[in-house]
Write a protein that holds these residues in place. Structure first.
Motif, PDB file in Angstrom:
ATOM      1  N   THR A 576       1.493  -0.951  -0.008  1.00 24.75           N
ATOM      2  CA  THR A 576      -0.101   0.007  -0.053  1.00 24.75           C
ATOM      3  C   THR A 576       1.127   1.243  -0.156  1.00 24.75           C
ATOM      4  O   THR A 576       1.237   1.348   0.858  1.00 24.75           O
ATOM      5  CB  THR A 576      -1.020  -0.444   0.805  1.00 24.75           C
ATOM      6  N   GLU A 578       1.033   5.498  -0.155  1.00 22.84           N
ATOM      7  CA  GLU A 578      -0.148   6.319   1.090  1.00 22.84           C
ATOM      8  C   GLU A 578       0.534   7.489   0.531  1.00 22.84           C
ATOM      9  O   GLU A 578       1.878   8.376   0.165  1.00 22.84           O
ATOM     10  CB  GLU A 578      -0.436   6.387   2.834  1.00 22.84           C
ATOM     11  N   LYS A 580       0.083  11.863   0.117  1.00 21.81           N
ATOM     12  CA  LYS A 580      -0.034  13.110   0.981  1.00 21.81           C
ATOM     13  C   LYS A 580      -0.940  14.305   0.027  1.00 21.81           C
ATOM     14  O   LYS A 580       0.987  15.224  -0.613  1.00 21.81           O
ATOM     15  CB  LYS A 580       0.183  13.553   2.124  1.00 21.81           C
ATOM     16  N   THR A 597      -5.174  12.474   0.595  1.00 19.00           N
ATOM     17  CA  THR A 597      -4.516  11.785   1.479  1.00 19.00           C
ATOM     18  C   THR A 597      -5.017  10.433   0.411  1.00 19.00           C
ATOM     19  O   THR A 597      -6.538  10.178   0.159  1.00 19.00           O
ATOM     20  CB  THR A 597      -4.442  10.939   3.059  1.00 19.00           C
ATOM     21  N   THR A 599      -4.701   7.120  -1.453  1.00 23.64           N
ATOM     22  CA  THR A 599      -4.353   5.183  -0.666  1.00 23.64           C
ATOM     23  C   THR A 599      -4.058   4.529  -2.410  1.00 23.64           C
ATOM     24  O   THR A 599      -5.022   4.402  -2.786  1.00 23.64           O
ATOM     25  CB  THR A 599      -4.805   4.603   0.249  1.00 23.64           C
TER      26      THR A 599
END
Length: 688
Positions: A576, A578, A580, A597, A599
């Motif tokens: 995964t 992520e 921002k 955010t 993901t």
């Protein structure tokens, strides 16, 4: 004292006009919503990023406005990069805002990429790509040369933009100079320099129109300049709105050639002179007889004065009668010229931003007024430069100054409306290429106004100097002395050389007193800034306001690699990732500033589960009226690929993204926190 009071009153009026225009701009922009100037892809069938159980028979695209299609506007590529469409897309069910292309039978399961390219109603090419899957998603390898982006070939785009700039300049020169001689300086049509200006404007507009017509096909399709001579592309261009406008412009230029010949031939003729009545040797008119020499002197003088008054009145009537034909010619030519100018300007306005979007009924006439005012001001400056060189009087300059002031007022009002219509929000002024170009154009116009104010001070000096304010008569050139070429007489040779020099410099400094020279320099600077305004105007008409794809490419290019390191974080397949993205819409609502955010899981080629969250500056979830998520692969001209988002609570969304290729991807989140506050943060990441 009176002149000082007059100057203060003028300053107050100008300040009042500027204040009113500023308030009008604030009110219009404050109440404006997002505006789109180009066609955008609204929906597709099959749906973007969807998985269908069986192979569809066709792919259908629906746009926000009508589009023009070519034989390869929509292409469908299988996972191996092979075309599986039947070609020659057409409008679905006759609807101009759709494009449909058939698919071959027996398509295997996997992920398919659809690359599309079309021409929106405002004559600008747009393009993009998306994916869908049959049966189940799969890895795909699509060749970059097989995809079609919305970018034209570099050389073709340069030549096409240059042609449009030359066309704008030639239109301003042709219309502005013709209006100047009709309104301000009728005698100027007999001057060679003015005739050259008129012919230069007409010829340049003709050549640039033909060039734009030939380059339009390669510009739309992204092909090379060699395709400019492809007759099939030219025929396809003539079937479009812009092709019709260009063809109409060529026909109008043919009528314009006839108009120019009449303008120079009729208006350039001097008025019929008034022939004085014959008088006797003693100075009295023969028809009146002579007074008795022995008569009283008083009555004779009184009767002679009365006769002189009657004679002066008669001569005035004769002068007006002699000038009446020229006034009628000017009126007729003025009406014909106005009709031609309006029709020519409509060939731009009818095929550009004003022809689509909101309030077309108002945008079209205001666009025509904007072009005509621009031509009166900028083209008139070129004519004024020549007039000052020819020693024109202060009355002509003063008349043009009043016309230019009116043209600037029209430009301000129509320009404010066009800005409101094209921008839609304050943030677009700095957040889009269109807005930045508009700021540059506004700065150039302000600079022109500053120089024009200096020109007015020179004009005031010219009025205050009676010896300089009158028009300078054309210089009489000396008759050349016939000298045999083999003559050895040094005196005759020197005389002949002086006469040749006089012929070469004849009129060069005619009437260029210090005041006229200063005014001419000021007008020249004003004209040079005007050329910059025309260049920026052309860039504005070619720029799509507020397009997210342009911001994505700019954001991708603005993230340089340091020391050869990767420009984006490397993702490991199966894990995964992520991302921002801080955002700030510049609004005043609680949701205007925070962090988005994104993901991705499993962060690899193929289908990816995507989650999007929006949190305020204090970390609390926030909701917004509108949010859009898209992925772009700039190196392969792929995207933007939008993600269909499903709400999962306040400030929470989820969806599926198809990322068919490895490379440096760009994720963008378009966030609108209110009706007018919007931003699109972007960030790069690497897949594979």
């Amino acid at each position: 004292m009176q002149s000082a009071g007059l100057e203060k009153a003028t300053h107050r009026r100008i300040a009042g006009v500027l204040g009113m225009l500023g308030a009008l701009l604030a009110l219009m922009l404050a109440g404006a919503g997002p505006a789109s100037a180009h066609a955008t892809l609204d929906s597709t069938d099959p749906r973007q990023n969807s998985v269908v159980a069986t192979a569809p028979q066709a792919v259908t695209l629906t746009f926000s406005e009508s589009v023009s299609l070519s034989g390869d506007s929509v292409r469908v590529l299988d996972p191996a990069g092979q075309a599986v469409d039947t070609g020659n897309p057409a409008h679905a069910d006759g609807k101009g805002n759709t494009a449909r292309v058939g698919l071959r039978g027996g398509l295997a399961n996997g992920t398919y990429t659809v690359a599309w390219r079309a021409v929106s109603d405002d004559s600008h090419p747009v393009g993009g790509a998306f994916t869908f899957s049959i049966g189940a998603p799969s890895d795909t390898s699509v060749s970059a040369t097989a995809l079609q982006g919305a970018e034209a070939d570099g050389l073709v785009a340069f030549l096409y933009g240059t042609g449009r700039t030359v066309a704008y300049t030639a239109f301003a020169l042709l219309v502005g100079v013709a209006a100047f001689v009709l309104i301000c300086w009728p005698a100027g049509t007999a001057r060679r320099r003015v005739q050259r200006l008129l012919m230069t404007g007409w010829t340049a507009l003709l050549v640039s129109t033909v060039a734009v017509l030939m380059l339009r096909g390669p510009y739309e399709r992204g092909s090379g300049v060699g395709q400019a001579f492809d007759l099939s592309l030219m025929r396809a261009t003539l079937d479009e709105r812009i092709g019709t406008a260009l063809a109409a412009r060529l026909l109008l230029l043919a009528a314009g050639g006839v108009f120019l010949s009449l303008l120079v031939g009729q208006l350039g003729q001097p008025p019929r002179p008034v022939v004085p009545k014959p008088r006797d040797e003693d100075g009295s008119e023969g028809s009146k007889g002579s007074e008795d020499a022995d008569g009283p002197a008083g009555p004779a003088v009184s009767e002679e004065a009365a006769e002189d008054a009657e004679d002066a009145e008669l001569r005035e009537l004769e002068r007006r009668a002699a000038e009446r034909p020229q006034r009628e010619v000017r009126l007729g030519l003025g009406v014909a010229g106005l009709v031609l100018a309006v029709a020519l300007s409509a060939t731009w306005v009818g095929a550009d931003h004003a022809s689509v979007g909101i309030q077309v009924w108002l945008a079209l006439p205001l666009g025509i007024l904007h072009l005509l005012a621009m031509a009166l001001w900028l083209g008139g400056l070129a004519a004024l430069l020549v007039a000052l060189r020819e020693g024109v009087g202060a009355e002509v300059v003063d008349r043009f100054s009043r016309i230019a002031f009116g043209a600037v007022a029209v430009l301000a009002v129509t320009g404010i409306y066009q800005s409101w219509r094209g921008l839609g929000s304050w943030g677009a002024l700095t957040g889009t290429e269109y807005g930045r170009l508009l700021l540059v154009k506004s700065g150039c116009v302000v600079a022109m106004l500053g120089v024009a104010w200096i020109s007015r001070s020179w004009l005031a000096r010219l009025r205050s100097a009676p010896a300089e304010s009158v028009e300078v008569a054309p210089a009489e050139l000396p008759e050349p002395v016939a000298v045999a070429t083999h003559s050895e007489d040094p005196v005759r040779q020197a005389q002949l050389e002086r006469q040749r020099a006089a012929l070469r410099s004849a009129g060069r400094d005619r009437g260029l007193t210090p005041t006229r020279a200063g005014l001419r320099r000021s007008v020249l600077v004003e004209a040079l800034v005007a050329v910059a305004v025309l260049v920026v105007t052309t860039m504005l008409t070619n720029s799509p306001p507020g397009r997210v794809a342009g911001e994505l490419k700019a954001g991708a290019a603005a993230a340089p690699a340091a020391g050869g390191a990767p420009v984006a974080p490397q993702t490991e397949p199966g894990r995964t990732v992520e991302l921002k993205l801080p955002y700030d819409t510049k609004g005043r609502t609680p949701n205007a500033k925070g962090t988005a955010t994104v993901t991705l899981n499993p962060a690899r080629t193929g289908p990816n589960e995507v989650k999007l969250t929006l949190d305020s500056a204090d970390g609390q979830p926030v909701d917004v009226p509108e949010v859009e998520l898209a992925f772009t692969l700039p190196d392969r001209d792929l995207g933007p690929l939008p993600v269909a988002l499903t709400p999962e609570g306040t400030g929470r969304w989820s969806g599926t993204a198809q990322l068919p290729l490895a490379g440096n991807w760009v994720v963008s989140v378009q966030i609108r926190s209110s009706d007018i506050d919007q931003t699109t943060p972007t960030q790069q990441f690497r897949i594979g």
